[in-house]
Design a protein around this motif. Sequence first.
Motif, mmCIF file in Angstrom:
data_model
loop_
_atom_site.group_PDB
_atom_site.id
_atom_site.type_symbol
_atom_site.label_atom_id
_atom_site.label_comp_id
_atom_site.label_asym_id
_atom_site.label_seq_id
_atom_site.Cartn_x
_atom_site.Cartn_y
_atom_site.Cartn_z
ATOM 1 N N ARG A 66 61.368 34.053 -7.008
ATOM 2 C CA ARG A 66 62.244 35.110 -7.515
ATOM 3 C C ARG A 66 62.701 35.956 -6.340
ATOM 4 N NH1 ARG A 66 63.623 33.510 -12.718
ATOM 5 N NH2 ARG A 66 61.788 32.461 -13.553
ATOM 6 N N VAL A 67 63.979 36.281 -6.358
ATOM 7 C CA VAL A 67 64.628 36.951 -5.237
ATOM 8 C C VAL A 67 64.955 38.376 -5.640
ATOM 9 C CG1 VAL A 67 66.597 36.871 -3.662
ATOM 10 C CG2 VAL A 67 65.604 34.735 -4.538
ATOM 11 N N ALA B 176 58.884 37.009 -5.411
ATOM 12 C CA ALA B 176 57.660 36.357 -5.881
ATOM 13 C C ALA B 176 57.824 34.847 -5.703
ATOM 14 C CB ALA B 176 57.390 36.687 -7.346
ATOM 15 N N ILE B 177 56.732 34.165 -5.449
ATOM 16 C CA ILE B 177 56.744 32.712 -5.314
ATOM 17 C C ILE B 177 55.633 32.137 -6.181
ATOM 18 C CG2 ILE B 177 56.499 30.746 -3.758
ATOM 19 C CD1 ILE B 177 57.575 32.471 -1.510
ATOM 20 N N THR B 178 55.979 31.124 -6.965
ATOM 21 C CA THR B 178 55.027 30.468 -7.853
ATOM 22 C C THR B 178 55.160 28.957 -7.682
ATOM 23 O OG1 THR B 178 55.344 32.254 -9.457
ATOM 24 C CG2 THR B 178 54.265 30.248 -10.252
ATOM 25 N N ILE B 179 54.040 28.260 -7.706
ATOM 26 C CA ILE B 179 54.048 26.801 -7.755
ATOM 27 C C ILE B 179 53.924 26.422 -9.224
ATOM 28 C CG2 ILE B 179 52.984 24.674 -6.947
ATOM 29 C CD1 ILE B 179 54.219 26.502 -4.752
ATOM 30 N N THR B 180 54.998 25.895 -9.790
ATOM 31 C CA THR B 180 55.032 25.662 -11.232
ATOM 32 C C THR B 180 54.686 24.228 -11.627
ATOM 33 O OG1 THR B 180 57.414 25.234 -11.124
ATOM 34 C CG2 THR B 180 56.711 27.496 -11.589
ATOM 35 N N GLY B 181 54.527 23.341 -10.656
ATOM 36 C CA GLY B 181 54.153 21.980 -10.990
ATOM 37 C C GLY B 181 53.704 21.205 -9.767
ATOM 38 N N ILE B 182 52.810 20.239 -9.975
ATOM 39 C CA ILE B 182 52.325 19.375 -8.893
ATOM 40 C C ILE B 182 52.281 17.942 -9.398
ATOM 41 C CG2 ILE B 182 50.423 18.830 -7.331
ATOM 42 C CD1 ILE B 182 49.552 21.714 -7.423
ATOM 43 N N ASP B 183 52.929 17.043 -8.676
ATOM 44 C CA ASP B 183 52.805 15.612 -8.930
ATOM 45 C C ASP B 183 51.728 15.059 -7.999
ATOM 46 O OD1 ASP B 183 54.772 15.562 -10.839
ATOM 47 O OD2 ASP B 183 56.355 14.942 -9.477
ATOM 48 N N ALA B 184 50.592 14.715 -8.578
ATOM 49 C CA ALA B 184 49.454 14.194 -7.819
ATOM 50 C C ALA B 184 48.558 13.461 -8.809
ATOM 51 C CB ALA B 184 48.690 15.346 -7.149
#
Length: 481
Positions: A349-350, A320-328
């Motif tokens: 997650r692997v 699974a792949i999640t984007i947990t934060g964005i600096d913008a």
Amino acid sequence: MTDSLPTVAGADAANPQVEAIRAAVADGFPSTIADLTDLVKIPSVSWPAFDPANLQASAEAVAELVRGLDVFDLVDVRRAPVAGAEGDDDPQLGSPAVIAHRAARNGRPTVLLYAHHDVQPPGRDEDWDSSPFEPTLRGDRLYGRGAADDKAGIMAHVGAIRALTSVLGHDLDLGIALFIEGEEEYLSQSFGNFLHAHRDLLAADAIIVADSGNWDLETPAITVALRGAVAFNLRIDTLAHASHSGMFGGAVPDAMFAAIRLLDTLWAADGSVAVDGLTSAGLETPDYDEAQLRAETGLLEGVAPVGNDTILSRIWSQPAITITGIDAPDIANASNTLVPGVRVRVSARVAPGQDAREAYEAIRAHLERNVPFGAKLTFEDVDTGQPFLVDTSGWAVAETRGAMEDAWGTAPVEIGVGGSIPFIAELVDEFPSAQILVTGVEDPDSRAHSPNESLHLGVFQRSLLAEALFLARLDARDGDS
């Protein structure tokens, strides 16, 4: 205050020792909860932005509880250098951990009991129904940050030893080592060095990692599969400086545009991961339907689950792949500007069976291969943790199953967990012959890491009893059998 403990049918129902330990757990449970609430009041967040003095206070509080058990020859608060700082003249040290030890006698085995006293940041107070560090009892649940993850794991160990010694006395033959870590929620950076430095004190025949959960409120679980973890910061740059979006928009790709296009390539249309080189484990899974998923996660009506195959296979067996934060720029500061660069936190997650570093290289190669408009990518702060599969054929798992059935009145189920406990791979490396048992006190509504984290007191009491019965079984066991 709690669900009543079940009466076990069959021979063990008439076993005086089982019933005596059951009674000791029940009698001591109010004190156990009182000690737990005292620990939860200490805001022992291990992230760098929080006061490290609270970690020291938490470690000292745990050490005092352990000393009060009067079974260990050694109880101390210690630290070890973080990974990569071992040879420095003044190495950076990890967070304080509690270590304790008593030697086995008369051929009995040694068990290592693990939990962690650090906690996740609480988040916004307004997202909690009660203050995160003011433990609050509502119904059968105790609310507070760390109430479940993992200060209840600490008190399961403490309460189990209390119950055991109240029945068998303090002169046990069982060897017990205790390791209460202080940085599990922040990468366990000194874990391997701590194990190596204290190997003689921590070596064991069986290891209980009390940092997982149970199937439901009435059914215990042994965790047999854990996904690994990959996390890194990805910077996407397209411009040397910001420009007016009206003057140049439509001709110049800003970094936000490039980031959205790039990140979307990580998933297929159904939301499953679309990165070549990431594998799946193919574990068998019990029945678990969409209604249960919605009930346990708060998935909004009309929002569909993502992925394919059975729901539990997506959580236990697949990446699974999640984007947990964005600096913008945030909306309050969103001018009409083409943003030159953004930074995102990628958390993956692997699947069990795949090397975490191999998974990172596959994700990196995918991003570099699919980068739009020639945007410039920078990869920073890469962290990896290995997945884990438990060997369930050993005597320790058999003894755990028996103790859980005695305590809960029903046989445990074997489960996978979508989360990661990367340090287990380091336990395997340091103690390759030890049998590792991943247990826990949580239930599907504990909401670890989230606002309103809570502990179900009935589940906690049964989990504590199961551990006490397991320790009693080991105290009567030939260490070579």
